[in-house]
Write a protein that holds these residues in place. Sequence first.
Motif: not given
Length: 93
Positions: A19-43
């Motif tokens: 779960l800690a590893e998954r959490s770190a991947l989520i932080d990485e996803a947030a950085r990518i989404k910020a650059k691409e202008g994507l929302p956190a929730r993608i249904t």
Amino acid sequence: MPDLRARIDRLDERLIALLAERSALIDEAARIKAKEGLPARITSRVDEVAENARRNAAAAGLDPDLAEGVWRLMMEHFIAQEDRALEQLRRTE
């Protein structure tokens, strides 16, 4: 019983590490989404992950309803984590 409890505790430690590893991947996803202008929730992705959980659970002999419920709870937590990270990243731009 003590040996079984020790095995369960060791398994719990491994689950926490995953779960800690998954959490770190989520932080990485947030950085990518910020650059691409994507929302956190993608249904569509939430639905895909939930279906993956059901399929993987069934293949492993686990109740798919349990797996989906756990994964949806986990995803809600991680989506909130992404929202916070995205907000912070956007404020620092």
